[in-house]
Design an enzyme around this catalytic site. Sequence first.
Site, PDB file in Angstrom:
ATOM      1  N   HIS A 193     -32.850 -27.131  22.956  1.00 16.61           N
ATOM      2  CA  HIS A 193     -32.522 -26.197  24.031  1.00 16.61           C
ATOM      3  C   HIS A 193     -33.768 -25.627  24.683  1.00 16.61           C
ATOM      4  CE1 HIS A 193     -29.547 -23.117  25.730  1.00 16.61           C
ATOM      5  NE2 HIS A 193     -29.179 -24.315  26.114  1.00 16.61           N
ATOM      6  N   HIS A 228     -31.028 -14.932  17.618  1.00 17.44           N
ATOM      7  CA  HIS A 228     -31.240 -16.366  17.897  1.00 17.44           C
ATOM      8  C   HIS A 228     -30.271 -17.135  17.010  1.00 17.44           C
ATOM      9  CE1 HIS A 228     -33.101 -19.997  19.045  1.00 17.44           C
ATOM     10  NE2 HIS A 228     -34.271 -19.911  18.457  1.00 17.44           N
ATOM     11  N   LYS A 261     -23.314  -4.863  19.982  1.00 12.50           N
ATOM     12  CA  LYS A 261     -23.441  -6.203  20.568  1.00 12.50           C
ATOM     13  C   LYS A 261     -22.414  -7.095  19.885  1.00 12.50           C
ATOM     14  CE  LYS A 261     -27.160  -6.772  23.385  1.00 12.50           C
ATOM     15  NZ  LYS A 261     -28.569  -7.039  23.200  1.00 12.50           N
ATOM     16  N   PHE A 265     -21.677 -13.883  21.969  1.00 12.25           N
ATOM     17  CA  PHE A 265     -21.511 -13.755  23.428  1.00 12.25           C
ATOM     18  C   PHE A 265     -22.858 -13.420  24.056  1.00 12.25           C
ATOM     19  CE2 PHE A 265     -17.291 -13.095  21.851  1.00 12.25           C
ATOM     20  CZ  PHE A 265     -16.472 -13.681  22.803  1.00 12.25           C
ATOM     21  N   HIS A 267     -26.239 -14.796  26.688  1.00 11.66           N
ATOM     22  CA  HIS A 267     -27.332 -15.763  26.564  1.00 11.66           C
ATOM     23  C   HIS A 267     -28.452 -15.361  27.497  1.00 11.66           C
ATOM     24  CE1 HIS A 267     -29.427 -19.605  26.353  1.00 11.66           C
ATOM     25  NE2 HIS A 267     -28.753 -19.785  25.236  1.00 11.66           N
ATOM     26  N   ASP A 318     -22.752 -20.416  19.464  1.00  8.94           N
ATOM     27  CA  ASP A 318     -22.457 -19.888  18.130  1.00  8.94           C
ATOM     28  C   ASP A 318     -21.007 -19.434  17.996  1.00  8.94           C
ATOM     29  OD1 ASP A 318     -25.020 -20.238  17.096  1.00  8.94           O
ATOM     30  OD2 ASP A 318     -25.713 -18.455  18.141  1.00  8.94           O
ATOM     31  N   ARG A 343     -31.766 -28.620  14.712  1.00 12.40           N
ATOM     32  CA  ARG A 343     -32.852 -28.299  15.653  1.00 12.40           C
ATOM     33  C   ARG A 343     -34.193 -28.897  15.233  1.00 12.40           C
ATOM     34  NH1 ARG A 343     -32.943 -24.430  19.744  1.00 12.40           N
ATOM     35  NH2 ARG A 343     -30.793 -25.113  20.039  1.00 12.40           N
TER      36      ARG A 343
HETATM   37  C1  LIG Z   1     -28.432 -13.453  23.545  1.00 11.62           C
HETATM   38  C2  LIG Z   1     -28.851 -12.084  24.078  1.00 11.62           C
HETATM   39  C3  LIG Z   1     -30.002 -11.563  23.191  1.00 11.62           C
HETATM   40  C4  LIG Z   1     -29.340 -12.264  25.521  1.00 11.62           C
HETATM   41  O1  LIG Z   1     -29.987 -11.126  25.826  1.00 11.62           O
HETATM   42  P1  LIG Z   1     -30.613 -10.723  27.238  1.00 11.62           P
HETATM   43  O2  LIG Z   1     -30.583 -11.825  28.217  1.00 11.62           O
HETATM   44  O3  LIG Z   1     -31.907 -10.146  26.916  1.00 11.62           O
HETATM   45  O4  LIG Z   1     -29.571  -9.711  27.726  1.00 11.62           O
HETATM   46  P2  LIG Z   1     -29.540  -8.213  27.289  1.00 11.62           P
HETATM   47  O5  LIG Z   1     -29.548  -8.102  25.800  1.00 11.62           O
HETATM   48  O6  LIG Z   1     -30.629  -7.502  28.025  1.00 11.62           O
HETATM   49  O7  LIG Z   1     -28.131  -7.778  27.860  1.00 11.62           O
HETATM   50  C5  LIG Z   1     -27.882  -7.423  29.184  1.00 11.62           C
HETATM   51  C6  LIG Z   1     -26.685  -6.474  29.183  1.00 11.62           C
HETATM   52  O8  LIG Z   1     -25.535  -7.152  28.662  1.00 11.62           O
HETATM   53  C7  LIG Z   1     -25.085  -6.538  27.463  1.00 11.62           C
HETATM   54  N1  LIG Z   1     -24.799  -7.576  26.499  1.00 11.62           N
HETATM   55  C8  LIG Z   1     -25.376  -8.798  26.414  1.00 11.62           C
HETATM   56  N2  LIG Z   1     -24.855  -9.487  25.407  1.00 11.62           N
HETATM   57  C9  LIG Z   1     -23.934  -8.693  24.860  1.00 11.62           C
HETATM   58  C10 LIG Z   1     -23.080  -8.858  23.760  1.00 11.62           C
HETATM   59  N3  LIG Z   1     -23.066  -9.982  23.051  1.00 11.62           N
HETATM   60  N4  LIG Z   1     -22.255  -7.836  23.447  1.00 11.62           N
HETATM   61  C11 LIG Z   1     -22.250  -6.685  24.142  1.00 11.62           C
HETATM   62  N5  LIG Z   1     -23.055  -6.479  25.204  1.00 11.62           N
HETATM   63  C12 LIG Z   1     -23.891  -7.468  25.542  1.00 11.62           C
HETATM   64  C13 LIG Z   1     -26.281  -5.716  26.978  1.00 11.62           C
HETATM   65  O9  LIG Z   1     -25.863  -4.629  26.177  1.00 11.62           O
HETATM   66  C14 LIG Z   1     -26.889  -5.286  28.262  1.00 11.62           C
HETATM   67  O10 LIG Z   1     -26.139  -4.212  28.787  1.00 11.62           O
HETATM   68  P3  LIG Z   1     -26.870  -3.002  29.519  1.00 11.62           P
HETATM   69  O11 LIG Z   1     -27.513  -3.615  30.732  1.00 11.62           O
HETATM   70  O12 LIG Z   1     -25.741  -2.076  29.802  1.00 11.62           O
HETATM   71  O13 LIG Z   1     -27.873  -2.461  28.550  1.00 11.62           O
HETATM   72  C15 LIG Z   1     -27.691 -11.092  24.054  1.00 11.62           C
HETATM   73  O14 LIG Z   1     -26.684 -11.534  24.910  1.00 11.62           O
HETATM   74  C16 LIG Z   1     -27.145 -10.852  22.652  1.00 11.62           C
HETATM   75  O15 LIG Z   1     -27.706 -10.057  21.903  1.00 11.62           O
HETATM   76  N6  LIG Z   1     -26.041 -11.586  22.279  1.00 11.62           N
HETATM   77  C17 LIG Z   1     -25.495 -11.465  20.957  1.00 11.62           C
HETATM   78  C18 LIG Z   1     -26.286 -12.319  19.971  1.00 11.62           C
HETATM   79  C19 LIG Z   1     -26.020 -13.796  20.144  1.00 11.62           C
HETATM   80  O16 LIG Z   1     -24.899 -14.237  20.242  1.00 11.62           O
HETATM   81  N7  LIG Z   1     -27.125 -14.582  20.112  1.00 11.62           N
HETATM   82  C20 LIG Z   1     -27.074 -16.011  20.216  1.00 11.62           C
HETATM   83  C21 LIG Z   1     -27.748 -16.477  21.468  1.00 11.62           C
HETATM   84  S1  LIG Z   1     -27.568 -18.213  21.706  1.00 11.62           S
END
Ligand SMILES: CC(C)(COP(=O)(O)OP(=O)(O)OC[C@H]1O[C@@H](n2cnc3c(N)ncnc32)[C@H](O)[C@@H]1OP(=O)(O)O)[C@@H](O)C(=O)NCCC(=O)NCCS
Length: 396
Positions: A193, A228, A261, A265, A267, A318, A343
Amino acid sequence: MTDTDIKKGLAGVVVDYTAVSKVNPDTNSLLYRGYPVHELAATQPFEAVAYLLWHGELPTDEQLAELRATERRNRALHPDVKAAIDILPTSAHPMDEVRTAVSVIGAQDTAGIANVMDAVGTPEENLERSLRLFAQLPAIVAYGQRRRRGLELVEPRDDLDYAANFLWQTFGEDADPVVIDAFNRSMILYAEHSFNASTFTARVITSTLSDLYSAVVGAIGALKGPLHGGANEAVLHIFEEIGTADNVVPWLDAALAEKRKIMGFGHRVYKRGDSRVPTMKAALDTLVTHFDRPDVAELYDTLESEFVERKGIYPNLDYPSGPAYDLIGFDVLTFTPLFVAARITGWTAHIMEQQASNALIRPLSEYNGPDERHISGYVPDTAVLDVAERPEEAAG
Ligand SMILES: CC(C)(COP(=O)(O)OP(=O)(O)OC[C@H]1O[C@@H](n2cnc3c(N)ncnc32)[C@H](O)[C@@H]1OP(=O)(O)O)[C@@H](O)C(=O)NCCC(=O)NCCS
């Protein structure tokens, strides 16, 4: 420098070219060496995808047969690698176990290389190292799960392909073709990825001219984190917390009120849906039918539709892979190690790409700590003073 000049989390920063894969969030597509990943998952064994990632082309029948033969020859764990796993407590996190095992394999393999410049290896050596890790990770991951259940290591079987043997070494029985197929697809979807956190970690380590094993060990450390790789484990914990589909709404109300979180959900790159989800969801559906578990599908669908409706944030890979691995019989703790086994192909393809066109990766930072200050009473020797502070320089 302003706050907007600082790219926290390197978000939006393009650091290099790569020919390994292309993530396109606008078209919701993911290409490995040009091929859409859903086409690969539908038509290829994981071994062929590994070959594609390493060599840039899908293998001919002959090339695939050769890779499979090498993979089979390298499956068995060296007794010292098993011994290294065995000295770890069974309560150690399985990612620590996998990281340790890879480190031991690396130390065995590069033993006797006195000059650190030689440890980096030739392209041919690094291809062999990649294949060795690819072949041995199933045994490491499978044994980890068995050990935690108080079971013995199962030796690999020469008559089975990668996915079937992986399941054999984990469960000690022949897997159903439906299960093998779903598992094979998941391995392909997790294989690569682009510049995700663990791959980037591997490239950073490689850029210092460190060896492939060190880069993989670092990547495993990065993948362990729940933002991650750890997310598929977390999805199952959420499913366990919720219980049944009719509990989704109150559970989600409470979780969102607490600003939790919801794992599985969101990305960093895909903002309109993860391109791998439909393929993995289809694989999950085959498992739901095979194991007759409509309750899993119901919980999955309800949480997805409720969360997407409220937040507009879509599932990532995931989300379907967690319940799929659970149905297959993997322990939740084994999920992220499975991700490593997949991976390893993408990581090593990137390591070799980095080696072929290397530049030390070393970003800058903007200091925002205290202003310069001094230890009271300390009178420095002028030789250690900054040039500008030396009396004779100042005089000159
Ligand atoms: C993957 C992830 C880190 C991406 O993060 P990012 O691009 O940096 O996005 P952010 O964490 O800044 O989120 C942006 C907004 O969406 C919200 N958001 C994003 N993912 C969310 C989630 N899974 N649940 C609840 N809210 C979420 C954040 O709280 C944030 O809200 P805000 O602007 O009100 O503070 C994030 O979506 C996440 O933590 N997901 C859950 C972990 C996960 O499934 N990881 C696997 C990735 S493949």
